[in-house]
Scaffold this active site. Structure first.
Site, PDB file in Angstrom:
ATOM      1  N   PHE A 120       0.862  -1.193   0.000  1.00  0.00           N
ATOM      2  CA  PHE A 120       0.000   0.000   0.000  1.00  0.00           C
ATOM      3  C   PHE A 120       0.900   1.245   0.000  1.00  0.00           C
ATOM      4  CE2 PHE A 120      -2.103  -3.341   2.555  1.00  0.00           C
ATOM      5  CZ  PHE A 120      -3.284  -3.516   1.871  1.00  0.00           C
TER       6      PHE A 120
ATOM      7  N   ASP B 139       0.603  -0.713   5.299  1.00  0.00           N
ATOM      8  CA  ASP B 139      -0.095   0.529   5.667  1.00  0.00           C
ATOM      9  C   ASP B 139      -1.371   0.664   4.835  1.00  0.00           C
ATOM     10  OD1 ASP B 139      -0.692   3.014   6.754  1.00  0.00           O
ATOM     11  OD2 ASP B 139       0.636   4.103   5.374  1.00  0.00           O
TER      12      ASP B 139
ATOM     13  N   CYS C 221      -5.448   2.556  10.244  1.00  0.00           N
ATOM     14  CA  CYS C 221      -5.939   3.934  10.394  1.00  0.00           C
ATOM     15  C   CYS C 221      -7.461   3.930  10.520  1.00  0.00           C
ATOM     16  CB  CYS C 221      -5.487   4.809   9.228  1.00  0.00           C
ATOM     17  SG  CYS C 221      -6.097   4.252   7.638  1.00  0.00           S
TER      18      CYS C 221
END
Ligand code: SAH
Length: 407
Positions: free
Chosen positions: A239, A311, A351
């Site tokens: 990513f 990520d 996240c």
């Protein structure tokens, strides 16, 4: 401010009995289920007084009838009535915090920086990022929308930008009953790419079409750590977007980097960044691929790495979506752990606001168990200091990460 507001006939939101508890702990959201009635006829975004069932004055809020969060608190102090003066003061405090936190990084503020992080800076629903002379604004709540002109004026006065560009093209605006909007808010058209510097590396940001406001400023601190750990390692950056971690790894002396992303444009930018920074293009390979499939393909080819970065984008915005998100996190973490060589490191992130740090650690532990890998946490990551978390607003801590070492 309208005359009726000045005369004190402000609309009021009365809470149901017992529902003042979270407000007494200064949590800034009022859910629609906590509201008993609205007195007066406030427009969306208008200032209201929030009152307990027993008649106690609690806070000034912004009314948002379309949202499940029916009010967001502007202030807990009765004399502090919302308006331009309050916005000005909050923006100044937000700036002071950044100046204090980044003062070791040369003169002035870094040129890629989050200036305002919503609720955690006392400005619910407002995000402001700085890229050089350009400020990028996201107006994400009815209350912030109500004061949009004042916010714009104060940003001009305090930061003297060349441009303020609006990227209010985020789904949460629809939950607030607001249309999506992008374009110049003030000043001239921004350049096609804005160059910023991060840890001495040059990065080009597209504020019109880039993700979020153009770049993932929140990973600044993590990229520094990854750079320091990369020497002589074979790195897999999953990513990778425009190559933030790939560049960090290369600059830190990685032997090779495989940068994987599903977006061809992002990979193109990542390659441009390698060139722009004079890094060795021979040491990077980019691969346009879905990470879920790509990790399986690497496993089937018997590949292995010394450092893997995972990520991914947000899998769950809310706690309700956490279960589906958990499956996604477990899958990629399990595959990545199996691709690590002995002594390898996995930097794994989430996240998702709906997945707490504690839950994330549990998910990753489950992945390690199934992968039959005996991993240790050697460091943790969080969003950098320009994305502060107000203590009364734990929801502000959306980014978490673990650095795992496997024997
Ligand atoms: N690490 C980056 C930010 C990652 S953002 C940085 O430091 O800047 C998430 C990225 O994941 C985006 O670039 C998006 O294109 C990509 N992406 C989303 N879903 C994907 C998938 N299933 N496979 C591969 N890439 C994906």
């Amino acid at each position: 401010m309208g005359e009726s507001e000045a005369l004190g006939s402000m609309a009021r939101l009365w809470l149901r009995p017992g529902r003042e508890k979270s407000l007494l702990r200064r949590h800034p959201w009022v859910y629609s289920g906590a509201a008993a009635k609205i007195e007066g006829d406030p427009l969306p975004g208008e200032t209201i007084e929030i009152i307990s069932a027993g008649g106690e004055w609690l806070a000034w809020g912004a009314y948002s009838p379309a949202s499940q969060i029916v009010a967001r608190v502007w202030s807990w102090e009765k004399p502090e009535q919302p308006g331009e003066a309050l916005i000005s003061q909050r923006l100044k405090a937000a700036r002071d915090l950044r100046v204090a936190m980044f003062k070791d990084q040369g003169n002035g503020l870094p040129d890629g920086l989050r200036l305002v992080h919503g609720e955690s800076d006392g400005l619910p629903g407002l995000v402001v990022d700085r890229y050089g002379e350009t400020l990028v604004v996201q107006v994400l709540s009815a209350g912030a929308e109500r004061w949009r002109d004042e916010i714009c004026g104060e940003l001009v006065a305090q930061h003297r930008p060349a441009t303020i560009y609006e990227r209010s093209d985020v789904d949460v605006r629809q939950l607030e009953g607001l249309p999506l909007r992008t374009g110049v808010m003030w000043g001239s058209e921004p350049p096609e790419r804005i160059e910023i510097e991060e840890h001495g590396r040059r990065l080009r940001v597209d504020v019109r079409k880039g993700h979020k406001t153009g770049f993932y400023l929140d990973q600044r601190a993590a990229r520094r750590k990854i750079s320091a750990l990369s020497r002589d390692r074979e790195v897999l950056d999953c990513f990778c977007y425009t190559g933030g971690f790939s560049l960090a790894a290369l600059a830190g002396g990685a032997r090779s980097v495989l940068a994987m992303d599903s977006s061809a444009e992002a990979l193109h930018e990542a390659q441009q960044h390698v060139k722009l920074n004079g890094l060795d293009e021979g040491r990077v390979e980019s691969w346009q691929q879905d990470v879920f499939q790509g990790l399986r393909a690497l496993r089937d080819r018997g590949r292995s790495y010394d450092l893997i970065v995972l990520d991914p984008p947000k899998f769950a915005a809310t706690a309700a979506q956490a279960q589906r998100a958990a499956r996604g996190y477990k899958d990629i973490n399990l595959l990545a752990l199996k691709l690590l060589r002995p002594g390898g490191l996995l930097a794994t992130f989430s996240c998702s606001g709906g997945v707490s740090a504690e839950l994330f650690q549990k998910i990753v532990a489950g992945a390690a168990l199934d992968a039959r890998v005996d991993a240790r946490i050697v460091d943790t990551f969080q969003q950098d200091a320009d994305h502060p978390v107000a203590l009364n607003f734990p929801e502000g801590a959306y980014l978490k990460g673990l650095l795992l070492w496997v024997p």
